[in-house]
Write a protein that holds these residues in place. Structure first.
Motif, PDB file in Angstrom:
ATOM      1  N   ALA A  54       3.213  -9.596  -5.477  1.00  0.00           N
ATOM      2  CA  ALA A  54       4.376  -9.142  -6.242  1.00  0.00           C
ATOM      3  C   ALA A  54       5.329  -8.336  -5.361  1.00  0.00           C
ATOM      4  O   ALA A  54       6.555  -8.468  -5.467  1.00  0.00           O
ATOM      5  CB  ALA A  54       3.919  -8.316  -7.439  1.00  0.00           C
ATOM      6  N   ALA A  55       4.778  -7.495  -4.495  1.00  0.00           N
ATOM      7  CA  ALA A  55       5.613  -6.677  -3.613  1.00  0.00           C
ATOM      8  C   ALA A  55       6.421  -7.552  -2.666  1.00  0.00           C
ATOM      9  O   ALA A  55       7.614  -7.313  -2.430  1.00  0.00           O
ATOM     10  CB  ALA A  55       4.745  -5.696  -2.830  1.00  0.00           C
ATOM     11  N   GLU A  56       5.785  -8.564  -2.111  1.00  0.00           N
ATOM     12  CA  GLU A  56       6.501  -9.461  -1.203  1.00  0.00           C
ATOM     13  C   GLU A  56       7.600 -10.222  -1.935  1.00  0.00           C
ATOM     14  O   GLU A  56       8.721 -10.355  -1.432  1.00  0.00           O
ATOM     15  CB  GLU A  56       5.509 -10.432  -0.558  1.00  0.00           C
ATOM     16  N   ALA A  57       7.288 -10.699  -3.133  1.00  0.00           N
ATOM     17  CA  ALA A  57       8.270 -11.462  -3.901  1.00  0.00           C
ATOM     18  C   ALA A  57       9.460 -10.604  -4.318  1.00  0.00           C
ATOM     19  O   ALA A  57      10.593 -11.091  -4.413  1.00  0.00           O
ATOM     20  CB  ALA A  57       7.608 -12.072  -5.131  1.00  0.00           C
ATOM     21  N   ALA A  58       9.205  -9.309  -4.575  1.00  0.00           N
ATOM     22  CA  ALA A  58      10.271  -8.421  -5.052  1.00  0.00           C
ATOM     23  C   ALA A  58      11.105  -7.821  -3.923  1.00  0.00           C
ATOM     24  O   ALA A  58      12.076  -7.107  -4.195  1.00  0.00           O
ATOM     25  CB  ALA A  58       9.666  -7.294  -5.894  1.00  0.00           C
ATOM     26  N   GLY A  59      10.739  -8.069  -2.675  1.00  0.00           N
ATOM     27  CA  GLY A  59      11.558  -7.610  -1.568  1.00  0.00           C
ATOM     28  C   GLY A  59      11.120  -6.332  -0.889  1.00  0.00           C
ATOM     29  O   GLY A  59      11.862  -5.798  -0.050  1.00  0.00           O
ATOM     30  N   TRP A  60       9.921  -5.824  -1.204  1.00  0.00           N
ATOM     31  CA  TRP A  60       9.407  -4.663  -0.499  1.00  0.00           C
ATOM     32  C   TRP A  60       9.014  -5.077   0.917  1.00  0.00           C
ATOM     33  O   TRP A  60       8.685  -6.231   1.178  1.00  0.00           O
ATOM     34  CB  TRP A  60       8.222  -4.059  -1.240  1.00  0.00           C
ATOM     35  N   ASP A  61       9.024  -4.126   1.833  1.00  0.00           N
ATOM     36  CA  ASP A  61       8.754  -4.434   3.235  1.00  0.00           C
ATOM     37  C   ASP A  61       7.296  -4.264   3.630  1.00  0.00           C
ATOM     38  O   ASP A  61       6.883  -4.784   4.676  1.00  0.00           O
ATOM     39  CB  ASP A  61       9.611  -3.532   4.138  1.00  0.00           C
ATOM     40  N   ALA A  62       6.510  -3.540   2.850  1.00  0.00           N
ATOM     41  CA  ALA A  62       5.118  -3.310   3.227  1.00  0.00           C
ATOM     42  C   ALA A  62       4.322  -2.822   2.022  1.00  0.00           C
ATOM     43  O   ALA A  62       4.896  -2.383   1.011  1.00  0.00           O
ATOM     44  CB  ALA A  62       5.019  -2.289   4.371  1.00  0.00           C
ATOM     45  N   LEU A  63       3.007  -2.899   2.152  1.00  0.00           N
ATOM     46  CA  LEU A  63       2.081  -2.343   1.170  1.00  0.00           C
ATOM     47  C   LEU A  63       1.051  -1.518   1.925  1.00  0.00           C
ATOM     48  O   LEU A  63       0.436  -2.004   2.878  1.00  0.00           O
ATOM     49  CB  LEU A  63       1.375  -3.447   0.382  1.00  0.00           C
ATOM     50  N   PHE A  64       0.872  -0.276   1.482  1.00  0.00           N
ATOM     51  CA  PHE A  64      -0.112   0.605   2.098  1.00  0.00           C
ATOM     52  C   PHE A  64      -1.161   1.015   1.063  1.00  0.00           C
ATOM     53  O   PHE A  64      -0.848   1.202  -0.116  1.00  0.00           O
ATOM     54  CB  PHE A  64       0.565   1.862   2.669  1.00  0.00           C
ATOM     55  N   VAL A  65      -2.386   1.164   1.535  1.00  0.00           N
ATOM     56  CA  VAL A  65      -3.517   1.523   0.679  1.00  0.00           C
ATOM     57  C   VAL A  65      -4.100   2.834   1.188  1.00  0.00           C
ATOM     58  O   VAL A  65      -4.213   3.055   2.399  1.00  0.00           O
ATOM     59  CB  VAL A  65      -4.586   0.406   0.700  1.00  0.00           C
ATOM     60  N   TRP A  66      -4.483   3.700   0.256  1.00  0.00           N
ATOM     61  CA  TRP A  66      -5.132   4.951   0.637  1.00  0.00           C
ATOM     62  C   TRP A  66      -6.518   4.664   1.216  1.00  0.00           C
ATOM     63  O   TRP A  66      -7.077   3.581   1.022  1.00  0.00           O
ATOM     64  CB  TRP A  66      -5.284   5.870  -0.577  1.00  0.00           C
ATOM     65  N   ASP A  67      -7.071   5.648   1.917  1.00  0.00           N
ATOM     66  CA  ASP A  67      -8.400   5.515   2.522  1.00  0.00           C
ATOM     67  C   ASP A  67      -9.253   6.717   2.136  1.00  0.00           C
ATOM     68  O   ASP A  67      -9.311   7.711   2.855  1.00  0.00           O
ATOM     69  CB  ASP A  67      -8.265   5.388   4.049  1.00  0.00           C
ATOM     70  N   HIS A  68      -9.888   6.613   0.966  1.00  0.00           N
ATOM     71  CA  HIS A  68     -10.762   7.670   0.464  1.00  0.00           C
ATOM     72  C   HIS A  68     -12.134   7.090   0.101  1.00  0.00           C
ATOM     73  O   HIS A  68     -12.246   5.899  -0.181  1.00  0.00           O
ATOM     74  CB  HIS A  68     -10.165   8.333  -0.788  1.00  0.00           C
ATOM     75  N   VAL A  69     -13.127   7.970   0.094  1.00  0.00           N
ATOM     76  CA  VAL A  69     -14.451   7.560  -0.386  1.00  0.00           C
ATOM     77  C   VAL A  69     -14.785   8.180  -1.732  1.00  0.00           C
ATOM     78  O   VAL A  69     -15.477   7.570  -2.551  1.00  0.00           O
ATOM     79  CB  VAL A  69     -15.557   7.882   0.637  1.00  0.00           C
ATOM     80  N   VAL A  70     -14.303   9.408  -1.976  1.00  0.00           N
ATOM     81  CA  VAL A  70     -14.504  10.041  -3.298  1.00  0.00           C
ATOM     82  C   VAL A  70     -13.238  10.734  -3.793  1.00  0.00           C
ATOM     83  O   VAL A  70     -13.140  11.072  -4.969  1.00  0.00           O
ATOM     84  CB  VAL A  70     -15.673  11.062  -3.278  1.00  0.00           C
ATOM     85  N   HIS A  71     -12.276  10.980  -2.872  1.00  0.00           N
ATOM     86  CA  HIS A  71     -11.046  11.714  -3.197  1.00  0.00           C
ATOM     87  C   HIS A  71     -11.437  13.068  -3.780  1.00  0.00           C
ATOM     88  O   HIS A  71     -12.242  13.783  -3.181  1.00  0.00           O
ATOM     89  CB  HIS A  71     -10.169  10.898  -4.154  1.00  0.00           C
ATOM     90  N   HIS A  72     -10.865  13.460  -4.920  1.00  0.00           N
ATOM     91  CA  HIS A  72     -11.303  14.677  -5.612  1.00  0.00           C
ATOM     92  C   HIS A  72     -12.452  14.282  -6.541  1.00  0.00           C
ATOM     93  O   HIS A  72     -12.234  13.615  -7.564  1.00  0.00           O
ATOM     94  CB  HIS A  72     -10.149  15.281  -6.405  1.00  0.00           C
ATOM     95  N   LYS A  73     -13.659  14.674  -6.195  1.00  0.00           N
ATOM     96  CA  LYS A  73     -14.845  14.139  -6.880  1.00  0.00           C
ATOM     97  C   LYS A  73     -14.820  14.329  -8.383  1.00  0.00           C
ATOM     98  O   LYS A  73     -15.132  13.397  -9.139  1.00  0.00           O
ATOM     99  CB  LYS A  73     -16.117  14.792  -6.319  1.00  0.00           C
ATOM    100  N   GLN A  74     -14.467  15.506  -8.832  1.00  0.00           N
ATOM    101  CA  GLN A  74     -14.502  15.761 -10.266  1.00  0.00           C
ATOM    102  C   GLN A  74     -13.448  14.948 -11.003  1.00  0.00           C
ATOM    103  O   GLN A  74     -13.706  14.368 -12.055  1.00  0.00           O
ATOM    104  CB  GLN A  74     -14.310  17.267 -10.531  1.00  0.00           C
TER     105      GLN A  74
END
Length: 287
Positions: free
Chosen positions: A24-44
């Motif tokens: 969808a991002a490519e079709a809509a004209g965005w230049d990139a997609l980034f993903v976070w890199d977490h294992v638990v983030h804020h656990k609670q």
């Protein structure tokens, strides 16, 4: 340049969902997609939520697209073995035909993401491992022999092949909080800075005056002869492209070169597909 970042938890723990978002991002004209890199983030806060491995998620995105850039925002290098991380990035770079942008940082929250697993929690040591690890990654990606005897890592006569498709290596963007100077000095040695601002929470637009101060500082660190450099800012903009462009125009004037469309950190829609996909399909701010 304009991109969308998504967490690697909640709805986005599923690689098929991330592939849908990337398409969808490519079709809509965005230049990139980034993903976070977490294992638990804020656990609670994330208790009971699934997490996906960012490199697996980005592989699905790479196979579903042909144009957009792909990367992490950000990978805590100190939580990874540099040699394994180098292979993950190089493999994604090959699959995507050279579309990887590598986002790196100290990582956090330290109490949840490091202490939970008995890992090092001293920010000074983590920063040392980040610096040493980044240097090793660049050498691994070259495809040349590496020998290294450092404070935290030892490498004896290792050549990791294949080298990355992007030469001499994928762009490296480094994150850190402004007005802290050490993270921005680190970022100035690489290809881009991804600053978070003490005066603006995640998803909120930073003050243009602070952006100008940061840009001036990084330029001073890099010197007059340095090449092109990226300043990556982010926040929430409206779905109307013209209104969105008007909102971020002062930040572009202040020196921003990339815009990261984000959600506010505390918003429950942060990890939900439907609202994120809706905003992606509305398109990026008008150029």
């Amino acid at each position: 340049m304009l991109f969308r970042s998504i967490p690697n938890f909640g709805d986005f723990a599923d690689a098929r969902t991330v592939a849908t978002v990337a398409t969808a991002a490519e079709a809509a004209g965005w230049d990139a997609l980034f993903v976070w890199d977490h294992v638990v983030h804020h656990k609670q806060a994330r208790q009971g939520q699934p997490f996906g491995d960012p490199w697996m998620l980005l592989t699905a995105a790479a196979l579903a697209t042909s144009r957009i850039g792909l990367g992490t925002l950000v990978t805590p290098v100190a939580r990874r073995r540099p040699e394994q991380l180098a292979r993950q990035v190089a493999t994604l770079d090959a699959i995507s035909d050279g579309r990887v942008i590598f986002g790196a940082g100290l990582g956090g929250p330290i109490a949840d993401e490091f202490a939970s697993f008995g890992d090092e929690t001293d920010p000074v040591v983590l920063a040392q491992k980040l610096d040493e690890g980044l240097d090793l990654l660049a050498r691994y990606w070259s495809g040349e022999s590496v020998n290294h005897e450092g404070r935290h890592y030892t490498v004896r006569d290792v050549t990791l092949l294949p080298a990355t498709v992007r030469r001499p290596r994928p762009p490296v963007w480094v994150a850190g909080f402004w007005p802290n100077r050490p993270p921005m000095r680190r970022a100035a040695r690489w290809d881009g800075a991804v600053p978070l601002f003490a005066s603006a929470g995640h998803g909120h637009l930073p003050p243009p005056a602070e952006v100008r101060e940061l840009v001036a500082y990084v330029r001073d660190q890099r010197g007059d002869d340095a090449g092109p450099y990226e300043i990556v800012l982010g926040g929430v903009t409206p779905g109307d492209p013209a209104q969105a462009r008007e909102l971020i125009a002062p930040l572009v004037d202040a020196g921003a070169t990339w815009w990261d469309e984000r959600q506010v950190q505390g918003n429950p829609e942060l990890y939900q597909l439907a609202p994120i996909l809706r905003r992606i399909e509305q398109g990026p701010p008008a150029n």
